[in-house]
Design a protein around this motif. Structure first.
Motif, short mmCIF file in Angstrom:
data_model
loop_
_atom_site.label_atom_id
_atom_site.label_comp_id
_atom_site.label_asym_id
_atom_site.label_seq_id
_atom_site.Cartn_x
_atom_site.Cartn_y
_atom_site.Cartn_z
N ILE A 233 41.10 -44.48 -29.47
CA ILE A 233 42.27 -43.66 -29.13
C ILE A 233 42.59 -42.78 -30.33
O ILE A 233 42.78 -43.26 -31.45
N GLU A 234 42.67 -41.49 -30.11
CA GLU A 234 42.97 -40.54 -31.19
C GLU A 234 44.47 -40.32 -31.37
O GLU A 234 44.92 -39.85 -32.43
N SER A 235 45.24 -40.64 -30.32
CA SER A 235 46.68 -40.36 -30.37
C SER A 235 47.50 -41.51 -30.94
O SER A 235 48.72 -41.54 -30.76
N GLY A 236 46.86 -42.46 -31.55
CA GLY A 236 47.61 -43.58 -32.13
C GLY A 236 47.83 -44.70 -31.13
O GLY A 236 46.89 -45.11 -30.42
N GLN A 237 49.08 -45.18 -31.01
CA GLN A 237 49.37 -46.31 -30.12
C GLN A 237 49.24 -45.89 -28.65
O GLN A 237 49.66 -44.78 -28.28
N SER B 267 52.86 -40.40 -19.25
CA SER B 267 52.35 -40.71 -20.58
C SER B 267 50.97 -40.08 -20.76
O SER B 267 50.15 -40.06 -19.83
N VAL B 268 50.69 -39.56 -21.98
CA VAL B 268 49.42 -38.90 -22.28
C VAL B 268 48.78 -39.59 -23.48
O VAL B 268 49.44 -39.83 -24.50
N ASN B 269 47.50 -39.95 -23.34
CA ASN B 269 46.74 -40.55 -24.43
C ASN B 269 45.47 -39.72 -24.66
O ASN B 269 44.82 -39.27 -23.70
N TYR B 270 45.12 -39.53 -25.91
CA TYR B 270 43.92 -38.77 -26.27
C TYR B 270 42.85 -39.74 -26.75
O TYR B 270 43.11 -40.58 -27.64
N LEU B 271 41.66 -39.67 -26.12
CA LEU B 271 40.54 -40.55 -26.45
C LEU B 271 39.42 -39.73 -27.08
O LEU B 271 39.28 -38.53 -26.84
N THR B 272 38.59 -40.41 -27.83
CA THR B 272 37.44 -39.75 -28.45
C THR B 272 36.40 -39.42 -27.39
O THR B 272 36.34 -40.09 -26.35
N PRO B 273 35.61 -38.40 -27.62
CA PRO B 273 34.55 -38.06 -26.65
C PRO B 273 33.62 -39.25 -26.41
O PRO B 273 33.28 -40.00 -27.33
N GLY B 274 33.23 -39.43 -25.13
CA GLY B 274 32.35 -40.53 -24.77
C GLY B 274 33.07 -41.81 -24.39
O GLY B 274 32.44 -42.79 -23.98
#
Length: 545
Positions: free
Chosen positions: A265-269, A276-283
């Motif tokens: 997870i790139e967006s922290g917690q 709600s929005v979460n940013y994940l690493t590619p792949g």
């Protein structure tokens, strides 16, 4: 008379005889009253601190008892809740006075939760009864001022052998749940009012009845134990409540199912919930496991409800639900037959109990007030009456009575109408019997008088119209008068069919003269009432042919 120690021992022994069913009575009482205690009775003591208002557990036993009780009348709706619930109900014979101070015996229904009947025997009527309850101190002290100091004296229940009696809280008769524990003990000798904590007899009332003690117990038929109708389905209802709770939890989990993430997870917690929005690493991969457990739970709840309704004889039709997508009237009747048989059995029990209490009331009246002239008032055939009677002369040891339920007792109103009309058409019952079985019909004799008057009025009016259509001037003038003054139709018809006399009014003389002109060469008076009715009957027969 018995001593205080003897009364104490008898009350203690009667309660000990019911030790096996006390917990059952507590459980039934808690479930019927609902709330936190009802949930605790079903799901266990661990639910003590849970907010019961948020527990999704339907109280089906309460609904079932309500439906049974709604099919009874007068005092019986209350008894109709206690008899299926506790397995028995109790009436105690007491004395009251009317507005003029005339004494009369009456039957007081008691809360079975507080009652401990003795050995029933072959006659299925115990010879002794103990009633243990709390009575407010002020009320008790007012009733027995000579024992005021004892009544207001508090006993440490911890060191009292009757401490169990101090645990009674709110009851049907004492909603405050406060006061002194009082035991009423009934036997052939009389009634003892007793304070078990102090071992003091407050009062003794001799029993004037030779037929036995002054109480009657209506007991539900059972195999060999005194059990309520819902004794065998409490476990089913407990399971149903548990699964209801689990189904709601499962539904919430299914809506907000945990997400499985393979990656970083790139967006922290990680954020949860809507928007709600979460940013994940590619792949990275995201998956949400499938869960169909709620649907399986619903199927199990339906299955448990079916078993519960079968065990408690509580059909869905009592709740206004159709058991099938389409069903005939006969099919619905058969589906409700089990409940109807239960109601019929309770009617037999209550009929026998009421006949016994009637017998004791008549015996009490004759024994206590043999030569007193007493008033009696009521309704008979829709007419009010008031008479006087002397018990020793008019009762004369005729204590037997009969209680007869209506031919359609226990039916709902639509079923009464359909079944009643069928029975009347087949000649099994008459119109008045059908009317007596219909709720809301008061003063049936007056209703029938109005019906007969309306029928006669219709016949006379049709005959008048027929004569007017044939050109009878008198009938035509009467029809015109009715058109002008429809509210006076009865008086106009009465004048039209009244024979000619010397005291005729000018209007009647005009009508009579017109009738004589219409009569032609033959002359003669206008037709009388008997001729009109015969003519109307003949015309009706010709049309039917």
């Amino acid at each position: 008379m018995k001593t205080a120690d003897e009364i104490y021992n008898r009350v203690y022994e009667l309660r000990a005889q019911h030790a096996d069913v006390i917990s059952e009575k507590d459980k039934i009482r808690a479930i019927m009253n609902g709330g936190a205690d009802g949930i605790k009775a079903l799901l266990g003591k661990q639910m003590r601190d849970m907010d019961y208002n948020q527990i999704p557990a339907p109280n089906m036993l309460h609904s079932a008892m309500e439906r049974f009780a709604q099919k009874l009348e007068l005092q019986l709706p209350q008894v109709g809740r206690w008899l299926p619930g506790y397995g028995f109900a109790v009436w105690v014979l007491k004395e009251k006075k009317d507005a003029n101070g005339v004494p009369y015996p009456y039957a007081e229904v008691k809360d079975p939760y507080l009652c401990y009947p003795g050995y029933f025997g072959e006659g299925q009527q115990p010879k002794e009864l103990a009633i243990v309850q709390r009575v407010p101190h002020e009320t008790l002290a007012k009733l027995y001022p000579n024992h005021k100091n004892v009544i207001l004296d508090e006993i440490d229940a911890e060191y009292n052998t009757m401490a169990y009696m101090s645990s009674y809280d709110k009851t049907w008769a004492n909603q405050s749940g406060t006061g002194k524990v009082v035991a009423e003990y009934y036997d052939d000798e009389g009634t003892y009012i007793f304070l078990p904590e102090n071992k003091v007899i407050l009062d003794f009332i001799p029993n004037p009845l030779k037929s036995g003690p002054r109480f009657v117990v209506a007991k539900r038929f059972a195999f060999d134990q005194m059990q309520g109708q819902f004794h065998h389905v409490i476990g089913l209802m407990a399971n149903m409540a548990k699964i209801n709770v689990l189904s709601v939890i499962a539904m919430e989990d299914a809506v907000f199912t945990e997400t499985n993430i393979i990656g970083e997870i790139e967006s922290g917690q990680y954020k949860k919930g809507r928007l709600s929005v979460n940013y994940l690493t590619p792949g990275s991969q995201v998956s949400k496991p499938t869960n169909n457990l709620p649907y399986q739970l619903f199927q199990q709840i339906d299955r448990l409800e079916r078993h519960l309704r079968l065990g408690s004889a509580y059909p869905v039709s009592d709740d206004g639900q159709s058991p099938n997508a389409f069903v005939t009237g006969r099919g619905l009747e058969e589906l409700g037959q089990s409940a109807s048989l239960h109601v019929r059995e309770y009617q037999v029990i209550l009929k026998d109990a009421l006949e016994q209490i009637d017998t004791k009331r008549l015996e009490w009246d004759e024994t206590m007030y043999a030569n007193m002239r007493k008033p009696i008032a009521g309704f008979r055939n829709g007419t009010a009456f008031k008479e006087t009677y002397v018990p020793s002369k008019d009762i004369a040891e005729m204590y037997k009575t009969r209680r007869i339920y209506g031919v359609m007792a226990g039916f709902d109103e639509p079923q009464k109408i359909i079944t009643g009309l069928q029975l009347k058409q087949q000649g099994i019952i008459d119109k008045q019997t059908l009317q007596e079985n219909m709720d809301g019909l008061d003063n049936i004799s007056q209703i029938n008088s109005r019906i007969n008057a309306e029928r006669a009025e219709n016949v006379l009016f049709e005959s008048l119209m027929a004569q007017a259509a044939q050109g009878n001037p008198k009938a035509t003038m009467a029809a015109i008068e009715i058109k002008k003054n429809p509210q006076n139709m009865n008086s106009i018809l009465e004048k039209f069919y009244t024979p000619e006399g010397e005291d005729m009014t000018p209007e009647e003389a005009t009508l009579a003269q017109a009738g004589q002109q219409q009569a032609g060469p033959q002359g003669g008076p206008p037709p009388g009432l008997a001729q009109v009715l015969a003519q109307a009957a003949a015309q009706g027969g010709g049309q039917g042919g």
